[in-house]
Design a protein around this motif. Sequence first.
Motif, PDB file in Angstrom:
ATOM      1  N   GLY A 213      -9.366  -5.562  29.626  1.00 33.31           N
ATOM      2  CA  GLY A 213     -10.420  -5.313  28.643  1.00 33.31           C
ATOM      3  C   GLY A 213     -10.691  -6.497  27.739  1.00 33.31           C
ATOM      4  O   GLY A 213     -11.363  -6.343  26.711  1.00 33.31           O
ATOM      5  N   GLY A 214     -10.174  -7.664  28.096  1.00 32.75           N
ATOM      6  CA  GLY A 214     -10.418  -8.860  27.300  1.00 32.75           C
ATOM      7  C   GLY A 214      -9.760  -8.811  25.943  1.00 32.75           C
ATOM      8  O   GLY A 214     -10.211  -9.475  25.008  1.00 32.75           O
ATOM      9  N   GLU A 215      -8.675  -8.010  25.806  1.00 33.49           N
ATOM     10  CA  GLU A 215      -7.953  -7.838  24.543  1.00 33.49           C
ATOM     11  C   GLU A 215      -8.887  -7.358  23.433  1.00 33.49           C
ATOM     12  O   GLU A 215      -8.703  -7.678  22.268  1.00 33.49           O
ATOM     13  N   GLN A 216      -9.881  -6.573  23.843  1.00 33.31           N
ATOM     14  CA  GLN A 216     -10.764  -5.894  22.899  1.00 33.31           C
ATOM     15  C   GLN A 216     -10.642  -4.383  23.037  1.00 33.31           C
ATOM     16  O   GLN A 216     -10.911  -3.646  22.095  1.00 33.31           O
ATOM     17  N   CYS A 217     -10.259  -3.949  24.248  1.00 36.06           N
ATOM     18  CA  CYS A 217     -10.081  -2.528  24.501  1.00 36.06           C
ATOM     19  C   CYS A 217      -9.133  -2.366  25.682  1.00 36.06           C
ATOM     20  O   CYS A 217      -8.880  -3.307  26.433  1.00 36.06           O
ATOM     21  N   TRP A 218      -8.591  -1.164  25.843  1.00 34.42           N
ATOM     22  CA  TRP A 218      -7.867  -0.823  27.059  1.00 34.42           C
ATOM     23  C   TRP A 218      -8.919  -0.430  28.088  1.00 34.42           C
ATOM     24  O   TRP A 218      -9.791   0.394  27.824  1.00 34.42           O
ATOM     25  N   LEU A 219      -8.832  -1.018  29.263  1.00 31.78           N
ATOM     26  CA  LEU A 219      -9.838  -0.777  30.293  1.00 31.78           C
ATOM     27  C   LEU A 219      -9.158  -0.229  31.538  1.00 31.78           C
ATOM     28  O   LEU A 219      -8.255  -0.855  32.086  1.00 31.78           O
ATOM     29  N   PHE A 220      -9.608   0.944  31.990  1.00 27.96           N
ATOM     30  CA  PHE A 220      -9.033   1.598  33.154  1.00 27.96           C
ATOM     31  C   PHE A 220     -10.135   1.914  34.158  1.00 27.96           C
ATOM     32  O   PHE A 220     -11.099   2.599  33.816  1.00 27.96           O
ATOM     33  N   VAL A 221     -10.016   1.411  35.368  1.00 31.14           N
ATOM     34  CA  VAL A 221     -10.962   1.770  36.420  1.00 31.14           C
ATOM     35  C   VAL A 221     -10.662   3.201  36.857  1.00 31.14           C
ATOM     36  O   VAL A 221      -9.552   3.506  37.293  1.00 31.14           O
ATOM     37  N   VAL A 222     -11.644   4.086  36.705  1.00 26.30           N
ATOM     38  CA  VAL A 222     -11.423   5.504  37.000  1.00 26.30           C
ATOM     39  C   VAL A 222     -12.248   5.990  38.183  1.00 26.30           C
ATOM     40  O   VAL A 222     -12.056   7.120  38.645  1.00 26.30           O
ATOM     41  N   TRP A 223     -13.159   5.164  38.677  1.00 29.37           N
ATOM     42  CA  TRP A 223     -13.957   5.601  39.830  1.00 29.37           C
ATOM     43  C   TRP A 223     -14.528   4.395  40.540  1.00 29.37           C
ATOM     44  O   TRP A 223     -14.963   3.437  39.907  1.00 29.37           O
ATOM     45  N   ALA A 224     -14.533   4.452  41.861  1.00 31.47           N
ATOM     46  CA  ALA A 224     -15.166   3.423  42.677  1.00 31.47           C
ATOM     47  C   ALA A 224     -15.723   4.099  43.915  1.00 31.47           C
ATOM     48  O   ALA A 224     -14.962   4.613  44.738  1.00 31.47           O
TER      49      ALA A 224
ATOM     50  N   VAL B 145     -16.609   2.427  37.898  1.00 30.92           N
ATOM     51  CA  VAL B 145     -16.649   2.954  36.534  1.00 30.92           C
ATOM     52  C   VAL B 145     -15.298   2.739  35.874  1.00 30.92           C
ATOM     53  O   VAL B 145     -14.257   3.040  36.466  1.00 30.92           O
ATOM     54  N   ALA B 146     -15.319   2.202  34.657  1.00 29.50           N
ATOM     55  CA  ALA B 146     -14.090   1.973  33.903  1.00 29.50           C
ATOM     56  C   ALA B 146     -14.168   2.687  32.563  1.00 29.50           C
ATOM     57  O   ALA B 146     -15.218   2.706  31.907  1.00 29.50           O
ATOM     58  N   LEU B 147     -13.061   3.276  32.159  1.00 24.71           N
ATOM     59  CA  LEU B 147     -12.940   3.919  30.854  1.00 24.71           C
ATOM     60  C   LEU B 147     -12.515   2.879  29.830  1.00 24.71           C
ATOM     61  O   LEU B 147     -11.527   2.168  30.027  1.00 24.71           O
ATOM     62  N   GLU B 148     -13.267   2.767  28.761  1.00 25.23           N
ATOM     63  CA  GLU B 148     -12.943   1.847  27.666  1.00 25.23           C
ATOM     64  C   GLU B 148     -12.374   2.636  26.494  1.00 25.23           C
ATOM     65  O   GLU B 148     -13.030   3.548  25.985  1.00 25.23           O
ATOM     66  N   LEU B 149     -11.169   2.285  26.089  1.00 21.85           N
ATOM     67  CA  LEU B 149     -10.535   2.915  24.938  1.00 21.85           C
ATOM     68  C   LEU B 149     -10.239   1.825  23.908  1.00 21.85           C
ATOM     69  O   LEU B 149      -9.382   0.974  24.128  1.00 21.85           O
ATOM     70  N   HIS B 150     -10.949   1.844  22.805  1.00 19.78           N
ATOM     71  CA  HIS B 150     -10.756   0.842  21.758  1.00 19.78           C
ATOM     72  C   HIS B 150      -9.655   1.324  20.809  1.00 19.78           C
ATOM     73  O   HIS B 150      -9.727   2.452  20.300  1.00 19.78           O
ATOM     74  N   PRO B 151      -8.652   0.496  20.571  1.00 22.69           N
ATOM     75  CA  PRO B 151      -7.544   0.921  19.708  1.00 22.69           C
ATOM     76  C   PRO B 151      -7.975   1.021  18.252  1.00 22.69           C
ATOM     77  O   PRO B 151      -8.851   0.293  17.791  1.00 22.69           O
ATOM     78  N   ALA B 152      -7.308   1.928  17.539  1.00 23.43           N
ATOM     79  CA  ALA B 152      -7.609   2.109  16.119  1.00 23.43           C
ATOM     80  C   ALA B 152      -7.154   0.918  15.300  1.00 23.43           C
ATOM     81  O   ALA B 152      -7.778   0.569  14.290  1.00 23.43           O
ATOM     82  N   ASP B 153      -6.050   0.269  15.717  1.00 20.88           N
ATOM     83  CA  ASP B 153      -5.535  -0.884  14.989  1.00 20.88           C
ATOM     84  C   ASP B 153      -4.563  -1.645  15.879  1.00 20.88           C
ATOM     85  O   ASP B 153      -4.272  -1.229  17.012  1.00 20.88           O
ATOM     86  N   ALA B 154      -4.078  -2.769  15.379  1.00 24.91           N
ATOM     87  CA  ALA B 154      -3.140  -3.597  16.143  1.00 24.91           C
ATOM     88  C   ALA B 154      -1.833  -2.871  16.392  1.00 24.91           C
ATOM     89  O   ALA B 154      -1.176  -3.096  17.412  1.00 24.91           O
ATOM     90  N   GLU B 155      -1.444  -1.999  15.485  1.00 23.00           N
ATOM     91  CA  GLU B 155      -0.192  -1.259  15.658  1.00 23.00           C
ATOM     92  C   GLU B 155      -0.269  -0.346  16.873  1.00 23.00           C
ATOM     93  O   GLU B 155       0.717  -0.157  17.590  1.00 23.00           O
TER      94      GLU B 155
END
Length: 204
Positions: free
Chosen positions: A160-171, A135-145
């Motif tokens: 996250g493929g430079e679309q979101c911050w992706l963090f593996v939180v469970w395995a 399981v990964a947590l996806e956090l999409h940024p509000a903007d480039a800043e």
Amino acid sequence: MESGVIDLRRRSAPGLLISAPILWGLTVVVLVAAVRGEVHGGLTARVVAGVLGGCLGLLALLVSQALFELRRPLRLLIDHEGIRLDTGRRRPAFRLVWTEIAAVSLRVSDRRRRISAQTYIRWLDRRPERTPIVVALELHPADAEAVRRHPELRTAWRLGGEQCWLFVVWAGPGDPPPVAPLVQRWRPDLWRGEHSASILPHSR
């Protein structure tokens, strides 16, 4: 559990607890036998035993390190300020305020579990819910800043493929961490739910 806190550590590690002393014991026995010449086959056999003992020692060290890491805090905190990851150090691994986040979701890599659910035969197979998931947590940024303000999250951004911050939180087996109710408590407008996909960006 403290309100707003998700403990991401595995609840138990019986396999590691059992294997660590066994590996250390085997390491000592093999290395002592190699040093004392108690191995039949001459010098070559002693060298092989020494190499084997070294490999066992390295494996024992890795298992012991894993046990040590399991004892350290690993907590995801979701509150009125935002989301942060506490790893037991002075500063959190990351801290994102809600204004820096456009959307929150969970990516669940559960292909093996779905296959297990389709082919499960009672008494013969492991129950589908015991099949491990990632399981990964996806956090999409509000903007480039927001992305520029957090260079410490560069690895998560690339994952996250430079679309979101992706963090593996469970395995492992079990259900995904209860991220949904906490996000919905503070920022229900940002919650995008759970979806099934590979953790690898190109396999979405």
